[in-house]
Design a protein around this motif. Structure first.
Motif, PDB file in Angstrom:
ATOM      1  N   ILE A 210       0.929  -0.973  -0.127  1.00  9.67           N
ATOM      2  CA  ILE A 210      -0.026  -0.057   0.001  1.00  9.67           C
ATOM      3  C   ILE A 210       0.819   1.260   0.014  1.00  9.67           C
ATOM      4  O   ILE A 210       1.922   1.162   0.985  1.00  9.67           O
ATOM      5  CB  ILE A 210      -0.844   0.131   1.163  1.00  9.67           C
ATOM      6  N   SER A 211       0.609   2.200  -0.892  1.00  4.44           N
ATOM      7  CA  SER A 211       1.554   3.452  -0.974  1.00  4.44           C
ATOM      8  C   SER A 211       0.311   4.503  -0.608  1.00  4.44           C
ATOM      9  O   SER A 211      -0.140   5.173  -1.750  1.00  4.44           O
ATOM     10  CB  SER A 211       2.304   3.484  -2.178  1.00  4.44           C
ATOM     11  N   PRO A 212       0.613   5.191   0.579  1.00  9.51           N
ATOM     12  CA  PRO A 212      -0.236   6.243   0.585  1.00  9.51           C
ATOM     13  C   PRO A 212       0.419   7.473   0.432  1.00  9.51           C
ATOM     14  O   PRO A 212       1.574   7.460   0.514  1.00  9.51           O
ATOM     15  CB  PRO A 212      -0.401   6.079   2.446  1.00  9.51           C
ATOM     16  N   ALA A 213      -0.579   8.533   0.177  1.00 11.51           N
ATOM     17  CA  ALA A 213       0.059   9.548   0.036  1.00 11.51           C
ATOM     18  C   ALA A 213      -0.031  10.378   1.570  1.00 11.51           C
ATOM     19  O   ALA A 213       0.387   9.901   2.280  1.00 11.51           O
ATOM     20  CB  ALA A 213      -0.952  10.785  -1.033  1.00 11.51           C
ATOM     21  N   ALA A 214      -0.145  11.780   1.317  1.00  8.21           N
ATOM     22  CA  ALA A 214      -0.041  12.440   2.897  1.00  8.21           C
ATOM     23  C   ALA A 214      -1.211  11.837   3.757  1.00  8.21           C
ATOM     24  O   ALA A 214      -2.529  11.686   3.675  1.00  8.21           O
ATOM     25  CB  ALA A 214      -0.251  13.814   2.563  1.00  8.21           C
ATOM     26  N   ILE A 215      -0.419  11.208   4.944  1.00  8.44           N
ATOM     27  CA  ILE A 215      -1.489  10.853   5.967  1.00  8.44           C
ATOM     28  C   ILE A 215      -1.035  11.441   7.175  1.00  8.44           C
ATOM     29  O   ILE A 215       0.066  11.756   7.544  1.00  8.44           O
ATOM     30  CB  ILE A 215      -1.108   9.596   6.340  1.00  8.44           C
ATOM     31  N   GLU A 216      -2.137  11.962   7.753  1.00  5.47           N
ATOM     32  CA  GLU A 216      -1.930  12.806   8.942  1.00  5.47           C
ATOM     33  C   GLU A 216      -1.309  12.005  10.245  1.00  5.47           C
ATOM     34  O   GLU A 216      -1.979  11.575  11.093  1.00  5.47           O
ATOM     35  CB  GLU A 216      -3.259  13.498   9.528  1.00  5.47           C
ATOM     36  N   THR A 217      -0.001  12.021  10.364  1.00  3.14           N
ATOM     37  CA  THR A 217       0.603  11.470  11.352  1.00  3.14           C
ATOM     38  C   THR A 217       2.081  12.414  11.938  1.00  3.14           C
ATOM     39  O   THR A 217       2.287  13.447  11.298  1.00  3.14           O
ATOM     40  CB  THR A 217       1.351  10.248  10.740  1.00  3.14           C
ATOM     41  N   ASP A 218       2.601  11.946  13.055  1.00  2.00           N
ATOM     42  CA  ASP A 218       3.590  12.693  13.546  1.00  2.00           C
ATOM     43  C   ASP A 218       4.665  13.075  12.314  1.00  2.00           C
ATOM     44  O   ASP A 218       5.455  14.043  12.322  1.00  2.00           O
ATOM     45  CB  ASP A 218       4.330  12.056  14.772  1.00  2.00           C
ATOM     46  N   MET A 219       4.851  11.759  11.713  1.00  2.00           N
ATOM     47  CA  MET A 219       6.021  11.748  10.686  1.00  2.00           C
ATOM     48  C   MET A 219       5.775  12.929   9.504  1.00  2.00           C
ATOM     49  O   MET A 219       6.670  13.553   9.251  1.00  2.00           O
ATOM     50  CB  MET A 219       6.180  10.443  10.078  1.00  2.00           C
ATOM     51  N   LEU A 220       4.418  12.754   9.049  1.00  2.00           N
ATOM     52  CA  LEU A 220       4.299  13.764   8.060  1.00  2.00           C
ATOM     53  C   LEU A 220       4.342  15.533   8.921  1.00  2.00           C
ATOM     54  O   LEU A 220       4.886  16.353   8.077  1.00  2.00           O
ATOM     55  CB  LEU A 220       2.698  14.072   7.726  1.00  2.00           C
ATOM     56  N   LEU A 221       3.944  15.629  10.036  1.00  2.00           N
ATOM     57  CA  LEU A 221       4.081  16.815  10.649  1.00  2.00           C
ATOM     58  C   LEU A 221       5.529  17.365  10.768  1.00  2.00           C
ATOM     59  O   LEU A 221       5.967  18.460  10.551  1.00  2.00           O
ATOM     60  CB  LEU A 221       3.435  16.929  11.927  1.00  2.00           C
ATOM     61  N   ALA A 222       6.460  16.354  11.035  1.00  2.00           N
ATOM     62  CA  ALA A 222       7.785  16.498  11.100  1.00  2.00           C
ATOM     63  C   ALA A 222       8.330  17.219   9.612  1.00  2.00           C
ATOM     64  O   ALA A 222       9.146  17.706   9.705  1.00  2.00           O
ATOM     65  CB  ALA A 222       8.526  15.277  11.680  1.00  2.00           C
TER      66      ALA A 222
ATOM     67  N   PHE B 140       6.771  18.651   7.531  1.00  2.00           N
ATOM     68  CA  PHE B 140       6.383  20.143   7.353  1.00  2.00           C
ATOM     69  C   PHE B 140       6.808  21.000   8.424  1.00  2.00           C
ATOM     70  O   PHE B 140       6.467  22.215   8.274  1.00  2.00           O
ATOM     71  CB  PHE B 140       4.906  20.032   7.135  1.00  2.00           C
ATOM     72  N   ASP B 141       7.548  20.471   9.475  1.00  2.00           N
ATOM     73  CA  ASP B 141       8.204  21.159  10.427  1.00  2.00           C
ATOM     74  C   ASP B 141       6.619  21.764  11.354  1.00  2.00           C
ATOM     75  O   ASP B 141       7.055  23.167  11.659  1.00  2.00           O
ATOM     76  CB  ASP B 141       9.165  22.366  10.238  1.00  2.00           C
ATOM     77  N   GLY B 142       5.813  21.146  11.154  1.00  2.00           N
ATOM     78  CA  GLY B 142       4.683  21.711  11.835  1.00  2.00           C
ATOM     79  C   GLY B 142       3.943  22.893  11.363  1.00  2.00           C
ATOM     80  O   GLY B 142       3.102  23.702  12.107  1.00  2.00           O
ATOM     81  N   ASN B 143       4.112  23.180   9.919  1.00  2.00           N
ATOM     82  CA  ASN B 143       3.802  24.441   9.245  1.00  2.00           C
ATOM     83  C   ASN B 143       2.255  24.113   8.985  1.00  2.00           C
ATOM     84  O   ASN B 143       1.938  23.514   7.964  1.00  2.00           O
ATOM     85  CB  ASN B 143       4.730  24.829   8.054  1.00  2.00           C
ATOM     86  N   GLN B 144       1.172  24.825   9.720  1.00  2.00           N
ATOM     87  CA  GLN B 144      -0.178  24.418   9.294  1.00  2.00           C
ATOM     88  C   GLN B 144      -0.504  24.973   8.016  1.00  2.00           C
ATOM     89  O   GLN B 144      -1.350  24.583   7.327  1.00  2.00           O
ATOM     90  CB  GLN B 144      -0.821  25.108  10.623  1.00  2.00           C
ATOM     91  N   GLY B 145      -0.050  26.265   7.736  1.00  2.00           N
ATOM     92  CA  GLY B 145      -0.535  26.789   6.523  1.00  2.00           C
ATOM     93  C   GLY B 145       0.113  25.911   5.493  1.00  2.00           C
ATOM     94  O   GLY B 145      -0.688  25.682   4.482  1.00  2.00           O
ATOM     95  N   ALA B 146       1.109  25.209   5.406  1.00  2.00           N
ATOM     96  CA  ALA B 146       1.415  24.438   4.383  1.00  2.00           C
ATOM     97  C   ALA B 146       0.610  23.216   4.493  1.00  2.00           C
ATOM     98  O   ALA B 146       0.361  22.553   3.207  1.00  2.00           O
ATOM     99  CB  ALA B 146       2.776  24.256   4.540  1.00  2.00           C
ATOM    100  N   LEU B 147       0.287  22.756   5.536  1.00  2.00           N
ATOM    101  CA  LEU B 147      -0.567  21.471   5.529  1.00  2.00           C
ATOM    102  C   LEU B 147      -2.040  22.058   4.891  1.00  2.00           C
ATOM    103  O   LEU B 147      -2.847  21.060   4.349  1.00  2.00           O
ATOM    104  CB  LEU B 147      -0.807  21.159   7.077  1.00  2.00           C
TER     105      LEU B 147
END
Length: 243
Positions: free
Chosen positions: A171-183, A185-192
């Motif tokens: 299974i190849s997921p795209a963006a999944i809301e996890t701590d790894m994803l947030l890391a 993006f450096d926690g940039n909510q605007g980019a998210l």
């Protein structure tokens, strides 16, 4: 008879969702993770170093004996654990590259090799958790993207090599809301928020999206799916973004 599943990286966002979904579906869940925690969704959490298992023969042999005692029967192996070490080519450290490959690629290979006989006995399957980075990537993801591309290659190669003995899919997921994803993006909510808008479904994936697809692949009804890489991307790999 209760079916057994082994999930690596079980304390992460996707790992926790996988454990919960499989438990709710009636599986007994063994969870492996380098961390230890009293809060987890597995029936049994086993603290385990996948990097060391891939690089240290003494540790590997010790854990093969442990696995034989702890997990004598297995129906599904889910290779979910991964490290994501970001760097550009000029600054990439060989140790980081090697560490990424041992955890994201060699570990799944060796676990599949060890549990092959157990899985074959019960017509079981292996599910590898890839990433959209196996196909579409970004700057500084050199090690991670390469490891995930290779994991999809391993999935296909194992399917061909094993023939009908054990099914192997990814299974190849795209963006999944996890701590790894947030890391990433450096926690940039605007980019998210921008990332959400880019996806045709107008949202980022949830760990449960991955878990539901893994449950489907583990079901007997999907017995003809073999050597497949199922993209779980909210349509983003169909998008050509205008500047």
């Amino acid at each position: 008879m209760m079916k057994k599943v082994l999930i690596t990286g079980v304390l992460g966002g996707i790992g926790s969702a996988l454990a919960l979904a499989f438990r709710e579906a009636g599986f007994y869940v063994y969870g492996l993770d380098i961390q230890n925690s009293e809060r987890h969704e597995a029936d049994r959490l086993i603290q385990f170093d996948l990097h060391k298992f891939s690089t240290d023969e003494e540790y590997r042999n010790e854990w093969k004996r442990n696995f034989n005692a702890l997990i004598p029967e297995l129906h599904v192996l889910i290779n979910n654990a991964a490290v994501q070490l970001l760097d550009s080519l000029a600054d990439l450290k060989l140790d980081d590259w090697n560490h990424t490959m041992t955890v994201n690629l060699t570990g799944p290979l060796l676990l599949g090799q060890h549990f092959l006989e157990s899985l074959e006995e019960v017509n079981g399957c292996i599910i590898n958790i890839g990433s959209i980075h196996q196909q579409l990537t970004k700057r500084r993801f050199i090690s991670y993207a390469t490891s995930k591309s290779a994991l999809i290659g391993l999935t296909r190669a194992l399917a061909v090599d094993l023939e009908g003995r054990v099914r192997v899919n990814a299974i190849s997921p795209a963006a999944i809301e996890t701590d790894m994803l947030l890391a990433g993006f450096d926690g940039n909510q605007g980019a998210l928020d921008e990332l959400r808008k880019i996806h045709p479904v107008q949202r980022i994936g949830s760990p449960n999206d991955v878990a539901k697809m893994a449950l489907f692949l583990a079901s007997e009804s999907s017995g003809f799916i073999h050597g497949a890489n199922l993209t779980l991307d909210g349509g983003i790999s169909s998008v050509l973004k205008d500047l």
